[in-house]
Structure formats: C-alpha cells, structure tokens
Motif scaffolding. Structure first.
Motif, PDB file in Angstrom:
ATOM      1  N   LEU A 223      -5.866  10.438  -1.560  1.00 26.99           N
ATOM      2  CA  LEU A 223      -5.648  11.540  -0.631  1.00 26.99           C
ATOM      3  C   LEU A 223      -6.001  12.903  -1.208  1.00 26.99           C
ATOM      4  O   LEU A 223      -5.955  13.901  -0.492  1.00 26.99           O
ATOM      5  CB  LEU A 223      -4.191  11.532  -0.153  1.00 26.99           C
ATOM      6  CG  LEU A 223      -3.759  10.238   0.543  1.00 26.99           C
ATOM      7  CD1 LEU A 223      -2.299  10.300   0.910  1.00 26.99           C
ATOM      8  CD2 LEU A 223      -4.614   9.975   1.767  1.00 26.99           C
ATOM      9  N   GLY A 224      -6.340  12.969  -2.491  1.00 33.77           N
ATOM     10  CA  GLY A 224      -6.835  14.208  -3.065  1.00 33.77           C
ATOM     11  C   GLY A 224      -5.782  15.125  -3.655  1.00 33.77           C
ATOM     12  O   GLY A 224      -6.129  16.173  -4.194  1.00 33.77           O
TER      13      GLY A 224
ATOM     14  N   LEU B 116      -9.002  -4.479  -4.473  1.00 34.83           N
ATOM     15  CA  LEU B 116      -9.674  -3.418  -3.731  1.00 34.83           C
ATOM     16  C   LEU B 116      -9.515  -2.038  -4.365  1.00 34.83           C
ATOM     17  O   LEU B 116     -10.414  -1.208  -4.252  1.00 34.83           O
ATOM     18  CB  LEU B 116      -9.152  -3.364  -2.290  1.00 34.83           C
ATOM     19  CG  LEU B 116      -9.669  -4.422  -1.336  1.00 34.83           C
ATOM     20  CD1 LEU B 116      -8.990  -4.288   0.019  1.00 34.83           C
ATOM     21  CD2 LEU B 116     -11.164  -4.333  -1.183  1.00 34.83           C
ATOM     22  N   MET B 117      -8.395  -1.772  -4.995  1.00 37.94           N
ATOM     23  CA  MET B 117      -8.133  -0.415  -5.495  1.00 37.94           C
ATOM     24  C   MET B 117      -9.167   0.096  -6.509  1.00 37.94           C
ATOM     25  O   MET B 117      -9.583   1.245  -6.414  1.00 37.94           O
ATOM     26  CB  MET B 117      -6.718  -0.325  -6.088  1.00 37.94           C
ATOM     27  CG  MET B 117      -5.649  -0.167  -5.042  1.00 37.94           C
ATOM     28  SD  MET B 117      -5.871   1.254  -3.973  1.00 37.94           S
ATOM     29  CE  MET B 117      -5.574   2.582  -5.112  1.00 37.94           C
ATOM     30  N   PRO B 118      -9.623  -0.679  -7.472  1.00 37.51           N
ATOM     31  CA  PRO B 118     -10.598  -0.118  -8.414  1.00 37.51           C
ATOM     32  C   PRO B 118     -11.990   0.094  -7.815  1.00 37.51           C
ATOM     33  O   PRO B 118     -12.700   1.010  -8.208  1.00 37.51           O
ATOM     34  CB  PRO B 118     -10.674  -1.142  -9.546  1.00 37.51           C
ATOM     35  CG  PRO B 118      -9.590  -2.094  -9.331  1.00 37.51           C
ATOM     36  CD  PRO B 118      -9.161  -1.989  -7.922  1.00 37.51           C
ATOM     37  N   TYR B 119     -12.385  -0.748  -6.882  1.00 35.45           N
ATOM     38  CA  TYR B 119     -13.768  -0.720  -6.402  1.00 35.45           C
ATOM     39  C   TYR B 119     -13.926  -0.077  -5.028  1.00 35.45           C
ATOM     40  O   TYR B 119     -14.919   0.590  -4.784  1.00 35.45           O
ATOM     41  CB  TYR B 119     -14.332  -2.145  -6.378  1.00 35.45           C
ATOM     42  CG  TYR B 119     -14.267  -2.814  -7.719  1.00 35.45           C
ATOM     43  CD1 TYR B 119     -15.069  -2.390  -8.766  1.00 35.45           C
ATOM     44  CD2 TYR B 119     -13.373  -3.842  -7.958  1.00 35.45           C
ATOM     45  CE1 TYR B 119     -14.990  -2.968 -10.008  1.00 35.45           C
ATOM     46  CE2 TYR B 119     -13.290  -4.449  -9.196  1.00 35.45           C
ATOM     47  CZ  TYR B 119     -14.109  -4.004 -10.216  1.00 35.45           C
ATOM     48  OH  TYR B 119     -14.022  -4.585 -11.449  1.00 35.45           O
ATOM     49  N   ARG B 120     -13.002  -0.311  -4.132  1.00 32.20           N
ATOM     50  CA  ARG B 120     -13.082   0.222  -2.762  1.00 32.20           C
ATOM     51  C   ARG B 120     -11.725   0.789  -2.343  1.00 32.20           C
ATOM     52  O   ARG B 120     -11.070   0.250  -1.458  1.00 32.20           O
ATOM     53  CB  ARG B 120     -13.500  -0.885  -1.795  1.00 32.20           C
ATOM     54  CG  ARG B 120     -14.830  -1.566  -2.074  1.00 32.20           C
ATOM     55  CD  ARG B 120     -16.004  -0.639  -1.841  1.00 32.20           C
ATOM     56  NE  ARG B 120     -16.007  -0.144  -0.490  1.00 32.20           N
ATOM     57  CZ  ARG B 120     -16.938  -0.396   0.418  1.00 32.20           C
ATOM     58  NH1 ARG B 120     -17.952  -1.134   0.087  1.00 32.20           N
ATOM     59  NH2 ARG B 120     -16.850   0.098   1.613  1.00 32.20           N
ATOM     60  N   PRO B 121     -11.264   1.875  -2.951  1.00 33.36           N
ATOM     61  CA  PRO B 121      -9.914   2.364  -2.657  1.00 33.36           C
ATOM     62  C   PRO B 121      -9.749   2.836  -1.213  1.00 33.36           C
ATOM     63  O   PRO B 121      -8.682   2.647  -0.625  1.00 33.36           O
ATOM     64  CB  PRO B 121      -9.718   3.511  -3.646  1.00 33.36           C
ATOM     65  CG  PRO B 121     -11.069   3.889  -4.100  1.00 33.36           C
ATOM     66  CD  PRO B 121     -11.930   2.679  -3.979  1.00 33.36           C
TER      67      PRO B 121
ATOM     68  N   THR C   3       0.832  -1.202   0.000  1.00 31.08           N
ATOM     69  CA  THR C   3       0.000   0.000   0.000  1.00 31.08           C
ATOM     70  C   THR C   3       0.866   1.250   0.000  1.00 31.08           C
ATOM     71  O   THR C   3       0.547   2.232  -0.679  1.00 31.08           O
ATOM     72  CB  THR C   3      -0.950  -0.002   1.204  1.00 31.08           C
ATOM     73  OG1 THR C   3      -1.700  -1.215   1.196  1.00 31.08           O
ATOM     74  CG2 THR C   3      -1.905   1.166   1.150  1.00 31.08           C
ATOM     75  N   ALA C   4       1.954   1.233   0.747  1.00 34.57           N
ATOM     76  CA  ALA C   4       2.871   2.382   0.733  1.00 34.57           C
ATOM     77  C   ALA C   4       3.483   2.573  -0.651  1.00 34.57           C
ATOM     78  O   ALA C   4       3.601   3.705  -1.134  1.00 34.57           O
ATOM     79  CB  ALA C   4       3.957   2.203   1.782  1.00 34.57           C
ATOM     80  N   LEU C   5       3.863   1.474  -1.290  1.00 33.94           N
ATOM     81  CA  LEU C   5       4.390   1.583  -2.655  1.00 33.94           C
ATOM     82  C   LEU C   5       3.325   2.080  -3.624  1.00 33.94           C
ATOM     83  O   LEU C   5       3.620   2.842  -4.551  1.00 33.94           O
ATOM     84  CB  LEU C   5       4.937   0.237  -3.121  1.00 33.94           C
ATOM     85  CG  LEU C   5       6.244  -0.207  -2.467  1.00 33.94           C
ATOM     86  CD1 LEU C   5       6.595  -1.623  -2.917  1.00 33.94           C
ATOM     87  CD2 LEU C   5       7.365   0.749  -2.794  1.00 33.94           C
ATOM     88  N   CYS C   6       2.102   1.670  -3.401  1.00 32.59           N
ATOM     89  CA  CYS C   6       0.990   2.126  -4.234  1.00 32.59           C
ATOM     90  C   CYS C   6       0.771   3.634  -4.050  1.00 32.59           C
ATOM     91  O   CYS C   6       0.550   4.361  -5.020  1.00 32.59           O
ATOM     92  CB  CYS C   6      -0.263   1.349  -3.863  1.00 32.59           C
ATOM     93  SG  CYS C   6      -1.732   1.801  -4.763  1.00 32.59           S
ATOM     94  N   LEU C   7       0.856   4.104  -2.813  1.00 33.44           N
ATOM     95  CA  LEU C   7       0.660   5.524  -2.550  1.00 33.44           C
ATOM     96  C   LEU C   7       1.814   6.379  -3.062  1.00 33.44           C
ATOM     97  O   LEU C   7       1.671   7.595  -3.169  1.00 33.44           O
ATOM     98  CB  LEU C   7       0.472   5.757  -1.052  1.00 33.44           C
ATOM     99  CG  LEU C   7      -0.889   5.395  -0.480  1.00 33.44           C
ATOM    100  CD1 LEU C   7      -0.877   5.553   1.024  1.00 33.44           C
ATOM    101  CD2 LEU C   7      -1.979   6.243  -1.096  1.00 33.44           C
ATOM    102  N   SER C   8       2.955   5.780  -3.350  1.00 34.15           N
ATOM    103  CA  SER C   8       4.066   6.559  -3.884  1.00 34.15           C
ATOM    104  C   SER C   8       3.857   6.921  -5.352  1.00 34.15           C
ATOM    105  O   SER C   8       4.605   7.730  -5.900  1.00 34.15           O
ATOM    106  CB  SER C   8       5.379   5.801  -3.708  1.00 34.15           C
ATOM    107  OG  SER C   8       5.444   4.695  -4.568  1.00 34.15           O
ATOM    108  N   MET C   9       2.841   6.351  -5.982  1.00 34.31           N
ATOM    109  CA  MET C   9       2.519   6.694  -7.366  1.00 34.31           C
ATOM    110  C   MET C   9       1.554   7.871  -7.385  1.00 34.31           C
ATOM    111  O   MET C   9       0.634   7.955  -6.570  1.00 34.31           O
ATOM    112  CB  MET C   9       1.885   5.504  -8.070  1.00 34.31           C
ATOM    113  CG  MET C   9       2.771   4.315  -8.190  1.00 34.31           C
ATOM    114  SD  MET C   9       1.882   2.989  -9.020  1.00 34.31           S
ATOM    115  CE  MET C   9       2.643   1.594  -8.266  1.00 34.31           C
ATOM    116  N   ASP C  10       1.760   8.779  -8.349  1.00 36.12           N
ATOM    117  CA  ASP C  10       0.951   9.999  -8.422  1.00 36.12           C
ATOM    118  C   ASP C  10      -0.541   9.713  -8.533  1.00 36.12           C
ATOM    119  O   ASP C  10      -1.355  10.323  -7.846  1.00 36.12           O
ATOM    120  CB  ASP C  10       1.381  10.843  -9.621  1.00 36.12           C
ATOM    121  CG  ASP C  10       2.734  11.481  -9.427  1.00 36.12           C
ATOM    122  OD1 ASP C  10       3.162  11.641  -8.274  1.00 36.12           O
ATOM    123  OD2 ASP C  10       3.372  11.822 -10.445  1.00 36.12           O
TER     124      ASP C  10
END
Length: 108
Positions: free
Chosen positions: A27-28, A81-86, A13-20
């Motif tokens: 996070l908006g 989870l990312m496409p449907y319930r991020p 998840t941390a690696l996923c959040l490192s992508m723009d």
C-alpha cells in the motif's frame, strides 16, 4: 468448503497486511497502530468464521480436518504469491471477500 477457503485466504491476507513490511510494500506506507490493530482483529475474525463455515458444512469430525487443510493451502498460496506477485495476492483477497456472500448462498 469454498466459503471456508475464501475466508481463510482473506484472513491470512489481513494478518499479512498488519505487518509493517508487507503493508508498506503493498500500500506504499506503514500502517498506523489503529489500522494495524484493526487488520489483526479482522484477520482473526475471518479465520474464526472460516472455522465456523467448515464445521457447518461438514460437521466437527471432517470439518476440522478440512479446515486445517484450507488453512495450509491458503497460507501456502499467500506465501508463494507475496514475493513474486504481491498485488495479485491483494487482489485475490479482495475477490475472496466479494465472493464470500455468493458462497454463502451457494452452500444452502
């Protein structure tokens, strides 16, 4: 093995959040270069700690095999989870980090 699974999911998840794209979706706003680097570093540290936890729990022979299984399952869960319930994916990562100390004490 619970600790390894929790750390794997939080690391991915941390690696996923490192992508723009994913950071902006969850996070908006787009991450700063410093935050992007911090998230990548955190993600790789969590994945390496999960390897350590798997090897300590089951030894090198079984631990590596179980660790690769945990990597696949946690990545699959995140991908589903990312496409449907991020926001649920982000919440589960937070819960996994909160539950990790409990899993450490439960392991011993």
């Amino acid at each position: 093995m619970l600790l390894a699974a929790l750390l794997c999911y939080a690391g991915f998840t941390a690696l996923c959040l490192s992508m723009d794209r994913h950071h902006a979706e969850l996070l908006g706003h787009k991450p700063t270069p410093r935050r992007r680097f911090g998230l990548k570093l955190l993600g790789w540290l969590l994945l390496s700690w999960s390897l350590w936890a798997a090897v300590v729990a089951a030894g090198w022979g079984s631990g590596l095999v179980q660790w690769f299984g945990m990597l696949m399952l946690s990545a699959l869960l995140l991908v589903l989870l990312m496409p449907y319930r991020p926001h649920l994916a982000l919440s589960l990562a937070g819960l996994s980090l909160l539950a990790s100390p409990i899993a450490v004490f439960a392991q011993y």
